[in-house]
Enzyme design. Structure first.
Site, PDB file in Angstrom:
ATOM      1  N   ASP A   1      38.318  32.921  35.000  1.00 19.45           N
ATOM      2  CA  ASP A   1      37.264  31.940  34.731  1.00 19.45           C
ATOM      3  C   ASP A   1      37.940  30.720  34.084  1.00 19.45           C
ATOM      4  OD1 ASP A   1      34.928  30.708  33.730  1.00 19.45           O
ATOM      5  OD2 ASP A   1      33.927  32.610  33.415  1.00 19.45           O
TER       6      ASP A   1
ATOM      7  N   GLU B   1      42.857  41.567  37.751  1.00 15.04           N
ATOM      8  CA  GLU B   1      41.627  41.071  37.101  1.00 15.04           C
ATOM      9  C   GLU B   1      40.485  41.052  38.103  1.00 15.04           C
ATOM     10  OE1 GLU B   1      40.286  40.471  34.431  1.00 15.04           O
ATOM     11  OE2 GLU B   1      41.452  39.315  33.002  1.00 15.04           O
TER      12      GLU B   1
ATOM     13  N   ARG C   1      27.580  46.585  36.833  1.00 11.83           N
ATOM     14  CA  ARG C   1      28.963  46.686  37.319  1.00 11.83           C
ATOM     15  C   ARG C   1      29.036  47.544  38.576  1.00 11.83           C
ATOM     16  NH1 ARG C   1      32.487  44.786  33.166  1.00 11.83           N
ATOM     17  NH2 ARG C   1      31.811  45.261  31.046  1.00 11.83           N
TER      18      ARG C   1
ATOM     19  N   GLY D   1      36.191  45.039  33.530  1.00 11.65           N
ATOM     20  CA  GLY D   1      35.745  44.492  34.805  1.00 11.65           C
ATOM     21  C   GLY D   1      36.571  44.841  36.027  1.00 11.65           C
TER      22      GLY D   1
ATOM     23  N   LYS E   1      37.391  31.171  39.657  1.00 13.37           N
ATOM     24  CA  LYS E   1      36.494  30.017  39.473  1.00 13.37           C
ATOM     25  C   LYS E   1      37.355  28.787  39.210  1.00 13.37           C
ATOM     26  CE  LYS E   1      32.386  32.090  37.373  1.00 13.37           C
ATOM     27  NZ  LYS E   1      31.626  32.125  36.114  1.00 13.37           N
TER      28      LYS E   1
HETATM   29  C1  PRP Z   1      36.097  38.855  31.962  1.00 12.16           C
HETATM   30  C2  PRP Z   1      37.086  39.129  33.079  1.00 12.16           C
HETATM   31  C3  PRP Z   1      38.342  38.501  32.571  1.00 12.16           C
HETATM   32  C4  PRP Z   1      37.854  37.343  31.730  1.00 12.16           C
HETATM   33  C5  PRP Z   1      37.968  36.065  32.512  1.00 12.16           C
HETATM   34  O1  PRP Z   1      36.202  39.870  31.029  1.00 12.16           O
HETATM   35  O2  PRP Z   1      37.233  40.494  33.345  1.00 12.16           O
HETATM   36  O3  PRP Z   1      39.112  39.387  31.792  1.00 12.16           O
HETATM   37  O4  PRP Z   1      36.484  37.596  31.430  1.00 12.16           O
HETATM   38  O5  PRP Z   1      37.588  34.948  31.748  1.00 12.16           O
HETATM   39  P1  PRP Z   1      38.609  33.838  31.242  1.00 12.16           P
HETATM   40  O6  PRP Z   1      39.432  33.414  32.433  1.00 12.16           O
HETATM   41  O7  PRP Z   1      37.691  32.739  30.760  1.00 12.16           O
HETATM   42  O8  PRP Z   1      39.439  34.413  30.130  1.00 12.16           O
HETATM   43  P2  PRP Z   1      35.160  40.129  29.854  1.00 12.16           P
HETATM   44  O9  PRP Z   1      35.754  39.585  28.593  1.00 12.16           O
HETATM   45  O10 PRP Z   1      33.795  39.633  30.258  1.00 12.16           O
HETATM   46  O11 PRP Z   1      35.152  41.699  29.708  1.00 12.16           O
HETATM   47  P3  PRP Z   1      34.835  42.840  30.779  1.00 12.16           P
HETATM   48  O12 PRP Z   1      35.984  42.845  31.752  1.00 12.16           O
HETATM   49  O13 PRP Z   1      34.771  44.070  29.968  1.00 12.16           O
HETATM   50  O14 PRP Z   1      33.527  42.509  31.459  1.00 12.16           O
END
Ligand code: PRP
Length: 190
Positions: free
Chosen positions: A117, A113, A179, A58, A145
């Protein structure tokens, strides 16, 4: 069939099946904030050789735009954690899928990042990075968030605080798609 109405105008929207995503942050707004963050980092890391570490997948767009706005010598590396898969909700588990190449011992590290979340990923990353004894460790995220946060984490640079809703675009995906959108869109739950 997915419908993609172009670009960054406020009246645009995206349909994924029967789910409608509406604009949250425009391309222009994102670029302005990324520029500000780049300026701040340029000042704060003057005289140092920082290493920016993107968490795949991401963060790749944010990291790319951010470093273009930093007027310093710097290094870039990536690592990858397990993803949510195709679900919109965090699984609560983290696994390392691609390790870091760089030696970060005694280095000034900035983790980058796209979104914090629940904070689970960042908590895992912070603990892991601290074990390599960097000279300093900071975290930059484009989106935060606040209402979703479940773990005690310290975020040093935040682009935007957003509501606890599902978002896509500017690096963030829905089942690995969208994306490449220049703006960020939010699921319209009405
Ligand atoms: C997303 C984002 C963070 C994580 C945040 O990655 O890039 O790494 O989730 O969430 P959290 O605070 O609840 O841990 P994801 O696992 O969706 O993978 P991606 O980056 O490949 O989309």
């Amino acid at each position: 069939m997915d419908e993609l109405k172009s670009g960054s105008h406020a009246e645009d929207y995206i349909l994924v099946g029967n789910e409608k995503f509406i604009p949250l942050l425009s391309d222009e707004k994102i670029q302005a904030r990324v520029k500000e963050l780049g300026g701040q980092l340029t000042k704060e890391y003057k005289g140092k050789l920082p290493i920016f570490i993107g968490v795949l997948n991401g963060s790749f767009i944010f990291l790319s735009d951010l470093v273009k706005n930093i007027n310093l010598k710097l290094e870039i590396d990536f690592f990858k954690l397990s993803s949510y898969g195709e679900s919109k909700i965090s699984s609560g588990k983290v696994k390392m899928l691609k390790e870091l190449n760089a030696d970060i011992n005694d280095r000034h590290v900035i983790i980058v990042e796209d979104i914090v979340d629940t904070g689970l990923s960042i908590k895992y990353i912070e603990e892991l990075m601290e074990s390599f004894k960097p000279a300093s460790l900071k975290v930059a995220t484009l989106l935060f968030k606040k209402e979703a946060l479940k773990y005690d984490v310290k975020i040093d640079y935040i682009g935007f605080e957003i509501p606890n809703k599902f978002v896509i675009g500017y690096g963030l995906d829905y089942a690995q798609r969208y994306r490449n959108l220049r703006s960020i869109y939010v699921l319209n739950e009405e």
